[in-house]
Write a protein that holds these residues in place. Structure first.
Motif, PDB file in Angstrom:
ATOM      1  N   MET A   1       0.853  -1.185   0.000  1.00  0.00           N
ATOM      2  CA  MET A   1       0.000   0.000   0.000  1.00  0.00           C
ATOM      3  C   MET A   1       0.886   1.231   0.000  1.00  0.00           C
ATOM      4  N   THR A   2       0.609   2.172  -0.885  1.00  0.00           N
ATOM      5  CA  THR A   2       1.399   3.390  -0.991  1.00  0.00           C
ATOM      6  C   THR A   2       0.566   4.577  -0.579  1.00  0.00           C
ATOM      7  N   GLY A   3       1.275   5.687  -0.342  1.00  0.00           N
ATOM      8  CA  GLY A   3       0.564   6.907   0.003  1.00  0.00           C
ATOM      9  C   GLY A   3       0.118   6.910   1.442  1.00  0.00           C
ATOM     10  N   ASN A   4      -0.682   7.898   1.787  1.00  0.00           N
ATOM     11  CA  ASN A   4      -1.183   8.031   3.152  1.00  0.00           C
ATOM     12  C   ASN A   4      -2.511   7.312   3.287  1.00  0.00           C
ATOM     13  N   PRO A   5      -2.638   6.376   4.258  1.00  0.00           N
ATOM     14  CA  PRO A   5      -3.870   5.584   4.347  1.00  0.00           C
ATOM     15  C   PRO A   5      -5.073   6.393   4.771  1.00  0.00           C
ATOM     16  N   TRP A   6      -4.877   7.599   5.295  1.00  0.00           N
ATOM     17  CA  TRP A   6      -5.999   8.384   5.785  1.00  0.00           C
ATOM     18  C   TRP A   6      -6.624   9.251   4.708  1.00  0.00           C
TER      19      TRP A   6
ATOM     20  N   ASP B   1     -10.115   0.110  -6.175  1.00  0.00           N
ATOM     21  CA  ASP B   1     -11.163  -0.892  -6.315  1.00  0.00           C
ATOM     22  C   ASP B   1     -12.178  -0.767  -5.195  1.00  0.00           C
ATOM     23  N   ASP B   2     -13.321  -0.172  -5.510  1.00  0.00           N
ATOM     24  CA  ASP B   2     -14.417  -0.084  -4.548  1.00  0.00           C
ATOM     25  C   ASP B   2     -15.617  -0.887  -5.036  1.00  0.00           C
ATOM     26  N   THR B   3     -15.367  -1.847  -5.955  1.00  0.00           N
ATOM     27  CA  THR B   3     -16.495  -2.538  -6.579  1.00  0.00           C
ATOM     28  C   THR B   3     -17.250  -3.419  -5.604  1.00  0.00           C
TER      29      THR B   3
ATOM     30  N   LEU C   1     -12.202   5.379   8.225  1.00  0.00           N
ATOM     31  CA  LEU C   1     -12.563   4.006   8.559  1.00  0.00           C
ATOM     32  C   LEU C   1     -12.989   3.248   7.316  1.00  0.00           C
ATOM     33  N   ARG C   2     -13.715   3.914   6.399  1.00  0.00           N
ATOM     34  CA  ARG C   2     -14.119   3.220   5.175  1.00  0.00           C
ATOM     35  C   ARG C   2     -12.890   2.839   4.350  1.00  0.00           C
ATOM     36  N   ARG C   3     -11.931   3.755   4.231  1.00  0.00           N
ATOM     37  CA  ARG C   3     -10.718   3.424   3.477  1.00  0.00           C
ATOM     38  C   ARG C   3      -9.990   2.247   4.112  1.00  0.00           C
ATOM     39  N   TRP C   4      -9.934   2.254   5.444  1.00  0.00           N
ATOM     40  CA  TRP C   4      -9.247   1.156   6.124  1.00  0.00           C
ATOM     41  C   TRP C   4     -10.005  -0.147   5.914  1.00  0.00           C
ATOM     42  N   VAL C   5     -11.316  -0.129   6.001  1.00  0.00           N
ATOM     43  CA  VAL C   5     -12.114  -1.341   5.807  1.00  0.00           C
ATOM     44  C   VAL C   5     -11.942  -1.855   4.381  1.00  0.00           C
ATOM     45  N   ASP C   6     -11.918  -0.946   3.402  1.00  0.00           N
ATOM     46  CA  ASP C   6     -11.696  -1.365   2.009  1.00  0.00           C
ATOM     47  C   ASP C   6     -10.368  -2.103   1.884  1.00  0.00           C
ATOM     48  N   TRP C   7      -9.323  -1.514   2.493  1.00  0.00           N
ATOM     49  CA  TRP C   7      -8.003  -2.160   2.454  1.00  0.00           C
ATOM     50  C   TRP C   7      -8.033  -3.500   3.180  1.00  0.00           C
ATOM     51  N   PHE C   8      -8.644  -3.522   4.336  1.00  0.00           N
ATOM     52  CA  PHE C   8      -8.697  -4.702   5.185  1.00  0.00           C
ATOM     53  C   PHE C   8      -9.360  -5.865   4.449  1.00  0.00           C
ATOM     54  N   ILE C   9     -10.456  -5.597   3.772  1.00  0.00           N
ATOM     55  CA  ILE C   9     -11.176  -6.651   3.060  1.00  0.00           C
ATOM     56  C   ILE C   9     -10.342  -7.206   1.917  1.00  0.00           C
ATOM     57  N   ARG C  10      -9.700  -6.307   1.156  1.00  0.00           N
ATOM     58  CA  ARG C  10      -8.875  -6.776   0.037  1.00  0.00           C
ATOM     59  C   ARG C  10      -7.627  -7.504   0.516  1.00  0.00           C
ATOM     60  N   GLU C  11      -6.989  -6.948   1.556  1.00  0.00           N
ATOM     61  CA  GLU C  11      -5.720  -7.503   2.031  1.00  0.00           C
ATOM     62  C   GLU C  11      -5.886  -8.919   2.568  1.00  0.00           C
ATOM     63  N   TYR C  12      -6.980  -9.155   3.291  1.00  0.00           N
ATOM     64  CA  TYR C  12      -7.183 -10.454   3.928  1.00  0.00           C
ATOM     65  C   TYR C  12      -8.283 -11.272   3.264  1.00  0.00           C
ATOM     66  N   ARG C  13      -8.705 -10.837   2.076  1.00  0.00           N
ATOM     67  CA  ARG C  13      -9.636 -11.590   1.241  1.00  0.00           C
ATOM     68  C   ARG C  13     -10.900 -11.972   2.010  1.00  0.00           C
ATOM     69  N   LEU C  14     -11.479 -10.993   2.639  1.00  0.00           N
ATOM     70  CA  LEU C  14     -12.709 -11.227   3.381  1.00  0.00           C
ATOM     71  C   LEU C  14     -13.899 -11.200   2.434  1.00  0.00           C
ATOM     72  N   THR C  15     -14.973 -11.818   2.857  1.00  0.00           N
ATOM     73  CA  THR C  15     -16.199 -11.843   2.064  1.00  0.00           C
ATOM     74  C   THR C  15     -17.304 -11.128   2.831  1.00  0.00           C
ATOM     75  N   THR C  16     -18.465 -11.041   2.214  1.00  0.00           N
ATOM     76  CA  THR C  16     -19.584 -10.385   2.884  1.00  0.00           C
ATOM     77  C   THR C  16     -20.072 -11.181   4.085  1.00  0.00           C
ATOM     78  N   SER C  17     -19.689 -12.446   4.197  1.00  0.00           N
ATOM     79  CA  SER C  17     -20.020 -13.198   5.394  1.00  0.00           C
ATOM     80  C   SER C  17     -19.155 -12.785   6.569  1.00  0.00           C
ATOM     81  N   ASP C  18     -18.017 -12.113   6.271  1.00  0.00           N
ATOM     82  CA  ASP C  18     -17.178 -11.537   7.319  1.00  0.00           C
ATOM     83  C   ASP C  18     -17.610 -10.100   7.617  1.00  0.00           C
ATOM     84  N   VAL C  19     -17.695  -9.299   6.570  1.00  0.00           N
ATOM     85  CA  VAL C  19     -18.060  -7.885   6.699  1.00  0.00           C
ATOM     86  C   VAL C  19     -19.161  -7.591   5.684  1.00  0.00           C
TER      87      VAL C  19
END
Length: 284
Positions: A1-6, A12-14, A74-92
């Protein structure tokens, strides 16, 4: 991940087909579009060294002027979190922001993830703290998401109260009973027992004007009892050619017992041992 996370938007917000709560949308802005324009001064403040000042504050205690920025971050972090750890809608679920318990869990995870990496130096915290807790957090998220029922329903599902008299997750209090219980006063007092017989004590409920509002039932205190001596036993603790260590164990008896050491040449005639002979003797 590059840049400032905040402040940096991810590409990818699909996975999201919603928008987070915030100011009204501008004309032409569709659900799932990139986050609204950030004021340059706000962006500069968020891009400054270190986390935003609200990070680490209780989610419910974040000040109103900072709430929009905290939701965005928080939304940006959640977006990263879901992609990074390959979570599904059953997780979040896609409507995670509509569920206070899920939001609180994700915000706590964001704070922790920042904490374990904030020193920007090799260490054990990511392996020993972040990832073990991440596994437990995923289990909690799955349970919260399942109980919410949004994924099964195919969209956000508001919780329903079973009582029909209050909202979901609200208790139908008996307010009079609550006030009575919350007004409880508890205090203690040590009272000497009588030397003989019984004495009675009670407590009064008195207001600041001295008006009595109630009294307890009397409580009887009997005269103090004295335990009988159960046994007095001696035991060797050490032995040398010239001396022997001896310990006494007295079970029971009055509190003011003391130990008097005696000696006898024949076991029938006894006399006190000179205290100066054993100056290190102590009573226990």
């Amino acid at each position: 991940m590059t840049g400032n996370p905040w402040v940096d938007d991810e590409d990818d917000d699909t996975w999201l087909n919603h928008q987070i709560p915030g100011p009204e949308q501008t004309d032409g802005e569709a659900a799932g579009s990139p986050l609204p324009y950030l004021d340059p001064e706000v962006e500069a403040a968020l891009a400054a060294e270190g986390p935003p000042e609200w990070l680490g504050t209780r989610w419910r205690d974040i000040e109103p002027p900072q709430q929009w920025d905290s939701w965005n971050a928080l939304r940006r972090w959640v977006d990263w979190f879901i992609r990074e750890y390959r979570l599904t809608t059953s997780d979040v679920p896609a409507c995670w922001y509509r569920h206070p318990d899920v939001t609180a869990e994700l915000y706590a995870a964001m704070c922790m993830e920042y904490k374990v990496f904030e020193e920007q130096a090799p260490g054990l915290a990511p392996m020993m703290m972040w990832h073990p807790n991440l596994a437990q957090m995923r289990m909690r998220l799955k349970e919260m998401t399942h109980e919410a029922g949004c994924v099964q329903a195919g969209g956000h599902k508001e919780p329903v109260a079973y009582s029909g008299t209050v909202g979901a997750y609200e208790l139908d209090y008996d307010e009079d009973d609550w006030i009575t219980a919350a007004s409880t006063i508890r205090t203690e007092k040590v009272i000497d027992r009588p030397g003989q017989g019984v004495k009675y004590v009670r407590a009064l409920a008195v207001d600041t004007d001295g008006v009595e509002h109630g009294a307890s039932d009397p409580l009887g205190l009997r005269a103090r009892s004295v335990a009988e001596v159960g046994s007095v036993r001696l035991a060797y603790t050490s032995a040398t050619p010239g001396q022997a260590g001896v310990a006494v164990n007295i079970i029971g008896g009055p509190e003011d017992l003391t130990v008097v050491w005696e000696e006898s040449p024949d076991g029938t005639t006894w006399a006190d041992i000179d205290p100066d002979q054993n100056p290190e003797d102590t009573d226990h």
